[in-house]
Write an enzyme that holds these catalytic residues in place. Structure first.
Site, short mmCIF file in Angstrom:
data_model
loop_
_atom_site.label_atom_id
_atom_site.label_comp_id
_atom_site.label_asym_id
_atom_site.label_seq_id
_atom_site.Cartn_x
_atom_site.Cartn_y
_atom_site.Cartn_z
N LYS A 1 0.82 -1.22 0.00
CA LYS A 1 0.00 0.00 0.00
C LYS A 1 0.86 1.27 0.00
CE LYS A 1 -0.44 0.37 5.02
NZ LYS A 1 -1.32 0.65 6.16
N GLY B 1 8.74 -1.76 3.10
CA GLY B 1 8.08 -1.74 4.39
C GLY B 1 8.69 -0.78 5.39
N GLY C 1 -4.56 -4.15 0.37
CA GLY C 1 -5.13 -5.46 0.09
C GLY C 1 -5.98 -6.00 1.23
N GLY D 1 10.32 4.40 27.50
CA GLY D 1 10.66 3.04 27.09
C GLY D 1 12.14 2.89 26.81
N GLY E 1 7.28 -0.22 22.13
CA GLY E 1 7.06 -1.42 21.34
C GLY E 1 6.17 -1.17 20.14
N ASP F 1 6.10 -9.48 11.98
CA ASP F 1 5.61 -8.81 13.18
C ASP F 1 4.17 -9.15 13.54
OD1 ASP F 1 8.09 -7.69 13.17
OD2 ASP F 1 7.41 -5.60 13.01
N HIS G 1 45.70 -11.11 14.32
CA HIS G 1 46.05 -10.07 15.30
C HIS G 1 46.58 -8.84 14.56
CE1 HIS G 1 47.58 -8.20 18.94
NE2 HIS G 1 48.72 -7.97 18.29
#
Length: 455
Positions: free
Chosen positions: A33, A38, A112, A173, A260, A300, A434
């Protein structure tokens, strides 16, 4: 049927699945859409990492000043930083469009909705397929009392689209999103307040890692409030006053709500075809099948870690199963790498020490400090440590947790060893070049075996 497979959503789960399906000979279409790629490519992983890179570059001004180079920061324009992040996102989105075209995947632009188990409606046109894969992703969560307007009260989307920095910000958060934005804002000179309702930051990470990062952030004058609830007590055109701990008042220009993400499962026709949900998430079984035989769901919108690389792998599993290939039934959650692009970086997989104690699993543990690695001292990145956890009886690798420079790259050596069922001695005895940061991995495993050299 028009197609063998229709994928709803073109994020890292959807577009990877579509390309893999095409490789396996399935006639495939993908519905999107908005912009191809995304959230991850357009308003998530990619632009945020571009901002982090610019923040790291800005932070190195101090190193240049140490060399005697004078820099006038008065002309600094954050809008240029923002523009670079958008350029990175746009470049990769166009790259995905090219890959879809190259693999002969039809891109259908529009919203959709499922109208039957084999049909999706887009812009009043109906497309049919033998199989449907739902990969619609997620959106930022909101919390009561903090109405996101993307002007003063931001989601991660709004924070990524800022063209001018505030002087101060409260971040609600301290998960991955909150921690990464705290670093970005602080690096550019914004006053940062982290407000976390839990008794620790980064609640899903190993406790020692979280405590180490908290000390680093506090040294950088990031204010951290734990076990804390907050509420807005006054909001003007230019400032927001928050009450924290029921008594203290902080005043900031903006608030970022980073608590979240919620699955995008509304209005896509799940109820029309009878797809079962479990606490907002699509319920899936083996091969990420829903209860409707030919419809699958990944990323998700299912109850697995909300990570781009998890969605991509789930998509691969689905289409390989549809194509008749032998594949795993689901991802082993203990073999998923986590990456946090703070400074220092954090990376991990497997069980934490707290979880091992909870499960009453006897384990060996060794932590090797970055300061014992020659290269980390040479490049002035000696903050951090590599922590390895193994089964006390079998010596199997149970988990790895790294905080320090390039941790998000280093974790994969340990994860490869886990996947290959190697033992600590295999890494301990392997020659590492190294000076490299990967010597810290070698030394941590030597420590598990009882013979670390540089400590």
């Amino acid at each position: 049927m028009n197609y063998d497979l229709i994928v709803l959503g073109s994020g890292p789960g959807g577009y990877v699945a579509a390309i893999r399906a095409s490789q396996l000979g399935l006639k495939t279409a993908i519905i999107e859409k908005e912009k191809v790629g995304g959230v991850c490519l357009n308003i998530g992983c990619i632009p945020s990492k571009a901002l982090i890179h610019q923040a790291e570059t800005f932070s190195r001004i101090k190193e240049l000043e140490y060399m005697g180079i004078k820099i006038d920061k008065g002309e600094f324009d954050y809008k240029k930083v923002f523009e670079k992040s958008r350029k990175a996102a746009d470049t990769l989105s166009k790259g995905v469009q090219f890959l879809l075209k190259k693999n002969k995947i039809e891109l259908i632009q529009g919203f959709g909705q499922l109208i039957s188990k084999n049909e999706i409606k887009v812009n009043d046109k109906i497309y049919s397929a033998k199989n449907i894969l739902l990969a619609t992703g997620s959106k930022p969560k909101s919390i009561p009392g903090f109405d996101i307007d993307e002007k003063q009260i931001l989601s991660s989307n709004g924070a990524l689209m800022l063209e001018k920095l505030p002087k101060s910000i409260a971040i609600i958060g301290s998960g991955v999103i909150g921690i990464e934005f705290s670093y970005i804002m602080n690096a550019f000179g914004v006053g940062v307040h982290i407000i976390e309702i839990m008794d620790r930051i980064l609640p899903t990470e190993d406790l020692e890692i979280a405590e180490f990062l908290e000390k680093v952030y506090k040294k950088r004058n990031i204010k951290i409030y734990k076990s804390t609830k907050s509420k807005i007590i006054e909001k003007t055109e230019n400032s927001i006053k928050l009450e924290v701990n029921g008594k203290d008042i902080i005043e900031v220009e903006k608030v970022l709500v980073a608590v979240g993400r919620s699955p995008n499962t509304e209005n896509i026709g799940l109820e029309t075809v009878g797809i079962e949900l479990e606490n907002e998430y699509v319920k899936v079984g083996n091969y990420y099948k829903t209860n409707v035989e030919n419809i699958y769901a990944i990323g998700d919108i299912v109850k697995t870690p909300q990570l781009a690389h998890v969605a991509s792998k789930e998509g691969e599993i689905v289409v390989e199963h549809i194509a008749g290939l032998e594949t795993e039934e689901f991802i082993d959650l203990n073999k998923i790498p986590s990456a946090i692009y703070s400074e220092p970086q954090i990376a991990s997989f497997g069980l934490t020490e707290e979880k091992l104690k909870e499960l009453k699993i006897e384990y060996n543990k060794f932590s090797f400090p970055y300061r014992g690695v020659g290269k980390s001292v040479a490049i002035e990145k000696s903050e951090g440590f590599v922590k390895i956890l193994t089964d006390k009886t079998t010596n199997e690798i149970l988990g790895a947790h790294i905080i320090g420079a390039e941790a998000t790259e280093l974790i994969h050596e340990v994860l490869l060893a886990k996947n290959a069922e190697l033992l600590p001695e295999d890494i301990a005895k392997m020659i590492h070049a190294h000076p490299t940061l990967s010597e810290g991995i070698m030394e941590a495993f030597r420590g598990i075996e009882g013979w670390a050299i540089h400590i």
